[in-house]
Motif scaffolding. Structure first.
Motif, PDB file in Angstrom:
ATOM      1  N   MET A 230       0.855  -1.192   0.000  1.00 35.98           N
ATOM      2  CA  MET A 230       0.000   0.000   0.000  1.00 35.98           C
ATOM      3  C   MET A 230       0.890   1.240   0.000  1.00 35.98           C
ATOM      4  N   SER A 231       0.686   2.087  -0.995  1.00 36.26           N
ATOM      5  CA  SER A 231       1.462   3.317  -1.125  1.00 36.26           C
ATOM      6  C   SER A 231       0.509   4.500  -1.161  1.00 36.26           C
ATOM      7  N   PHE A 232       0.727   5.472  -0.279  1.00 35.95           N
ATOM      8  CA  PHE A 232      -0.149   6.631  -0.166  1.00 35.95           C
ATOM      9  C   PHE A 232       0.593   7.885  -0.619  1.00 35.95           C
ATOM     10  N   LYS A 233      -0.199   8.911  -1.023  1.00 33.07           N
ATOM     11  CA  LYS A 233       0.407  10.163  -1.476  1.00 33.07           C
ATOM     12  C   LYS A 233      -0.158  11.406  -0.778  1.00 33.07           C
ATOM     13  N   GLN A 234      -1.300  11.291  -0.102  1.00 35.65           N
ATOM     14  CA  GLN A 234      -1.872  12.445   0.592  1.00 35.65           C
ATOM     15  C   GLN A 234      -2.623  11.984   1.814  1.00 35.65           C
ATOM     16  N   THR A 250      -4.404   6.740  -1.867  1.00 36.95           N
ATOM     17  CA  THR A 250      -3.388   5.878  -2.451  1.00 36.95           C
ATOM     18  C   THR A 250      -2.959   6.411  -3.816  1.00 36.95           C
ATOM     19  N   GLU A 251      -1.876   5.838  -4.342  1.00 35.66           N
ATOM     20  CA  GLU A 251      -1.401   6.212  -5.663  1.00 35.66           C
ATOM     21  C   GLU A 251      -2.406   5.833  -6.745  1.00 35.66           C
ATOM     22  N   GLU A 252      -3.254   4.843  -6.466  1.00 37.42           N
ATOM     23  CA  GLU A 252      -4.262   4.409  -7.434  1.00 37.42           C
ATOM     24  C   GLU A 252      -5.545   5.222  -7.350  1.00 37.42           C
ATOM     25  N   GLY A 253      -5.623   6.206  -6.443  1.00 32.82           N
ATOM     26  CA  GLY A 253      -6.800   7.047  -6.342  1.00 32.82           C
ATOM     27  C   GLY A 253      -7.882   6.526  -5.429  1.00 32.82           C
ATOM     28  N   LYS A 254      -7.558   5.584  -4.531  1.00 30.04           N
ATOM     29  CA  LYS A 254      -8.524   5.050  -3.570  1.00 30.04           C
ATOM     30  C   LYS A 254      -8.344   5.736  -2.214  1.00 30.04           C
ATOM     31  N   ILE A 255      -9.455   5.825  -1.463  1.00 27.69           N
ATOM     32  CA  ILE A 255      -9.451   6.486  -0.159  1.00 27.69           C
ATOM     33  C   ILE A 255      -9.632   5.437   0.932  1.00 27.69           C
ATOM     34  N   TYR A 256      -8.725   5.440   1.908  1.00 30.77           N
ATOM     35  CA  TYR A 256      -8.836   4.595   3.102  1.00 30.77           C
ATOM     36  C   TYR A 256      -8.928   5.500   4.323  1.00 30.77           C
ATOM     37  N   SER A 257      -9.602   4.990   5.364  1.00 37.92           N
ATOM     38  CA  SER A 257      -9.788   5.780   6.584  1.00 37.92           C
ATOM     39  C   SER A 257      -9.313   4.995   7.798  1.00 37.92           C
ATOM     40  N   VAL A 280     -16.698   6.419  -0.595  1.00 40.66           N
ATOM     41  CA  VAL A 280     -16.597   7.001  -1.922  1.00 40.66           C
ATOM     42  C   VAL A 280     -15.844   6.073  -2.864  1.00 40.66           C
ATOM     43  N   SER A 281     -14.876   5.300  -2.350  1.00 48.23           N
ATOM     44  CA  SER A 281     -14.156   4.345  -3.178  1.00 48.23           C
ATOM     45  C   SER A 281     -14.841   2.991  -3.233  1.00 48.23           C
ATOM     46  N   HIS A 282     -15.649   2.687  -2.207  1.00 49.68           N
ATOM     47  CA  HIS A 282     -16.355   1.402  -2.184  1.00 49.68           C
ATOM     48  C   HIS A 282     -17.580   1.438  -3.088  1.00 49.68           C
ATOM     49  N   ASP A 283     -18.382   2.502  -2.996  1.00 48.38           N
ATOM     50  CA  ASP A 283     -19.609   2.578  -3.780  1.00 48.38           C
ATOM     51  C   ASP A 283     -19.363   3.048  -5.208  1.00 48.38           C
ATOM     52  N   LEU A 287     -14.200   5.663  -9.788  1.00 50.38           N
ATOM     53  CA  LEU A 287     -13.620   6.988  -9.559  1.00 50.38           C
ATOM     54  C   LEU A 287     -12.165   6.871  -9.119  1.00 50.38           C
ATOM     55  N   ARG A 288     -11.352   7.740  -9.671  1.00 50.46           N
ATOM     56  CA  ARG A 288      -9.948   7.824  -9.277  1.00 50.46           C
ATOM     57  C   ARG A 288      -9.717   9.217  -8.694  1.00 50.46           C
ATOM     58  N   VAL A 289      -9.609   9.285  -7.382  1.00 50.12           N
ATOM     59  CA  VAL A 289      -9.473  10.569  -6.684  1.00 50.12           C
ATOM     60  C   VAL A 289      -8.056  11.101  -6.886  1.00 50.12           C
ATOM     61  N   ALA A 290      -7.954  12.373  -7.257  1.00 46.19           N
ATOM     62  CA  ALA A 290      -6.655  13.011  -7.466  1.00 46.19           C
ATOM     63  C   ALA A 290      -6.175  13.766  -6.237  1.00 46.19           C
ATOM     64  N   CYS A 291      -7.070  14.425  -5.515  1.00 40.26           N
ATOM     65  CA  CYS A 291      -6.698  15.164  -4.309  1.00 40.26           C
ATOM     66  C   CYS A 291      -7.941  15.340  -3.453  1.00 40.26           C
ATOM     67  N   MET A 292      -7.752  15.769  -2.223  1.00 39.34           N
ATOM     68  CA  MET A 292      -8.863  15.947  -1.296  1.00 39.34           C
ATOM     69  C   MET A 292      -8.561  17.091  -0.331  1.00 39.34           C
ATOM     70  N   ALA A 293      -9.631  17.646   0.234  1.00 37.90           N
ATOM     71  CA  ALA A 293      -9.546  18.706   1.233  1.00 37.90           C
ATOM     72  C   ALA A 293     -10.563  18.416   2.315  1.00 37.90           C
ATOM     73  N   SER A 294     -10.333  18.943   3.520  1.00 40.83           N
ATOM     74  CA  SER A 294     -11.222  18.618   4.633  1.00 40.83           C
ATOM     75  C   SER A 294     -11.268  19.748   5.645  1.00 40.83           C
ATOM     76  N   ASN A 295     -12.328  19.728   6.450  1.00 42.30           N
ATOM     77  CA  ASN A 295     -12.401  20.499   7.681  1.00 42.30           C
ATOM     78  C   ASN A 295     -12.979  19.583   8.750  1.00 42.30           C
ATOM     79  N   GLN A 296     -13.398  20.145   9.889  1.00 41.83           N
ATOM     80  CA  GLN A 296     -13.828  19.275  10.976  1.00 41.83           C
ATOM     81  C   GLN A 296     -15.135  18.562  10.695  1.00 41.83           C
ATOM     82  N   GLY A 297     -15.935  19.027   9.717  1.00 36.84           N
ATOM     83  CA  GLY A 297     -17.240  18.428   9.496  1.00 36.84           C
ATOM     84  C   GLY A 297     -17.539  17.989   8.086  1.00 36.84           C
TER      85      GLY A 297
END
Length: 566
Positions: A230-234, A250-257, A280-283, A287-297
């Motif tokens: 498993m290789s992550f980038k962000q 991940t490098e493949e565009g999947k999101i793990y939590s 979002v990656s399971h359902d 989709l291949r996620v390129a980047c993400m942003a977040s806040n507390q909610g």
């Protein structure tokens, strides 16, 4: 006498030998190594300017030999130049343009200051201010810990006292997603570490891991290592301290939590966590996620095709962002919600209850709560869907906070300026203490190579750096899409029809000025309008100074932008 002559151009007119002077010698007769050695002693800006004079100097000044010498002069300890088409030129410009600047919101003197620059840093890629310090990530994966960066002096300025290396091999870092730095107790670092070889294996293998450090001392208190496959980038954080969620891309565009309880991090016992695939990656496995942003909610995902998907975890934020609670399901908070936009989205900014999106044509779209005018639409009406801010184009950076927004913009003469809207309390919009419902030019001197920004409660930070391999990927808007837009920029209208369309675009501005009841309000409104119009810096400063002179002449009190001397 040494004289450059281009063989393809022939002899210069009037170039016959003059009395008392020898024959000119072409610089092309010198060995290339000698010319490169001489040019390498010039400042970087002069090397770039010299390369624009002719074809010969363009080839010489663009050679890797020149930039290798310049890079060794700027960063003597740099041994590896990295990768790319022109690795030495990229490395030299990264180190020449790097810098961290800040301006305080309080104190008697409000001027731009530069922090201590880590000598070992290979450019500045990212930075993160915390409660007491500032962390910087360079292009080699080293995180620098700028200690006591917020120690106030008697003049109200803040300077970093010293710096140390926190860790190597870092890919990304994150902290509490709230805008207030007092909540940033821990620093989460996504890094690559060499693991000892297993049985019957002669060599070690590298694995990604997440390390947690105390921001106050830089002490590591927690570490979790993932499988080498498993290789992550962000990495970003969501939620509060007791239910902190780490989102890993991940490098493949999947999101793990991964859920972490920060109250247990500093306790001396083992901690077990489960890494799960995000919904979002399971359902939506395509989709291949390129980047993400977040806040507390909430969390925002941008795919490699420019699509935008939302996760909203609280009903209050959902109502502010979409204007209704009809589709909100508290039992299904990870449901990805698509956001419809007419073009591909390049990057975004996510505030507490509003957001900003920038598409491939450089257009800015705002959505969410507009109670303080933080959307920059000229009013204080909430927007439940992306709404374009027509008078802003092609930003360098975009930032959304609790109740205000900032845009880093570049002018036609390549100078930078900072625009802001929303609440202006506590000096967060310098020059506009009452705030503004439209983006206005702030009274801040912006560094020439500023690339990103992050304000805190006490000051505004700006990161400086230029990467020649990552230019803005904006495209020109096709003519078919220009037709039907509500109002293009004033500069584009003037270029098409300077006597008709541009005059028509100025009519609403004149209407606003005409509706002002007093001369004082008329002057202030004109200042705001001048900040909206796409004028050059000298023209804008002239109009502001002229308006200040008129206000003083008629007994008004006006304060324009600071002069260059101040």
């Amino acid at each position: 006498m040494v004289k450059r002559s281009c063989p393809s151009c022939g002899p210069e007119p009037g170039g016959e030998e003059k009395k008392g002077r020898g024959n000119p010698v072409s610089i092309q007769l010198f060995p290339p190594e000698l010319v490169e050695h001489i040019i390498s002693f010039l400042p970087v800006r002069d090397v770039v300017s010299l390369g624009q004079t002719c074809h010969y100097f363009h080839e010489v000044c663009d050679s890797e030999g020149v930039w290798r010498r310049i890079c060794h002069r700027l960063s003597p300890r740099l041994r590896e130049q990295g990768s790319g088409v022109q690795p030495w030129k990229r490395a030299a410009i990264l180190n020449y343009t790097k810098g961290l600047y800040f301006q305080t919101f309080g104190g008697r003197r409000r001027c731009l200051s530069k922090s201590v620059a880590p000598v070992l840093a290979h450019g500045y890629r990212r930075f993160l201010p915390t409660k007491d310090h500032v962390f910087i990530l360079d292009y080699t994966g080293t995180i620098f810990f700028l200690k006591s960066a917020l120690v106030s002096s008697t003049l109200g300025q803040k300077r970093a006292c010293c710096y140390v290396v926190l860790c190597h091999g870092a890919k990304d870092f994150a902290s509490d997603p709230r805008g207030d730095t007092v909540y940033r107790k821990y620093l989460y670092v996504l890094a690559t570490r060499e693991q000892p070889g297993v049985v019957d294996t002669a060599h070690s293998q590298s694995c990604d891991c997440v390390e947690v450090y105390l921001q106050s001392s830089g002490q590591r208190v927690f570490k979790i290592t993932f499988h080498h496959a498993m290789s992550f980038k962000q990495m970003v954080l969501v939620g509060l301290e007791t239910q902190r969620t780490l989102l890993l891309l991940t490098e493949e565009g999947k999101i793990y939590s991964l859920v972490v309880n920060e109250a247990q991090l500093d306790q001396p016992h083992s901690y077990t966590g489960q890494l799960t695939l995000r919904k979002v990656s399971h359902d939506l496995p395509h989709l291949r996620v390129a980047c993400m942003a977040s806040n507390q909610g909430s969390t925002l995902y941008i795919t490699d095709q420019g699509g935008v998907y939302f996760e909203v975890h609280t009903p209050g934020v959902y109502r502010d962002l979409f204007g209704t609670l009809e589709a909100f399901d508290p039992t299904y908070q990870q449901m990805p919600l698509p956001v419809s936009l007419p073009a591909k989205v390049l990057f975004c900014a996510l505030g507490y209850n509003h957001l900003g999106l920038v598409d491939e044509f450089g257009r800015i779209f705002m959505q969410g709560s507009n109670r303080y005018g933080q959307l920059g639409t000229g009013d204080k009406m909430d927007r439940g869907e992306p709404t374009q801010v027509h008078y802003l184009q092609r930003p360098v950076a975009l930032w959304c906070g609790l109740n205000h927004s900032l845009v880093l913009s570049q002018r036609s003469d390549f100078s930078k300026e900072l625009l802001g809207c929303g609440c202006g309390a506590r000096g967060r919009l310098p020059g506009w203490p009452r705030g503004s419902a439209s983006f206005v030019k702030l009274h801040i001197k912006v560094p020439l190579y500023a690339s990103s920004l992050c304000p805190t409660r006490e000051c505004l930070y700006m990161l400086s750096g230029h990467d020649i391999e990552h230019h803005p990927a904006y495209r020109d808007l096709p003519a078919s899409r220009v037709v039907g837009t509500p109002k293009p920029s004033l500069g584009a209208e003037a270029a098409q029809d300077p006597e008709g369309v541009a005059a028509q675009a100025c009519e609403p501005y004149l209407g606003q000025i005409h509706s002002c009841p007093t001369l004082q309000e008329c002057m202030e409104t004109t200042k705001v309008i001048v900040g909206w119009m796409p004028l050059m810096a000298t023209q804008e400063d002239f109009f502001w100074e002229a308006l200040d002179m008129l206000q003083r002449a008629f007994g008004g009190v006006g304060q324009g932008p600071p002069t260059p001397d101040s």
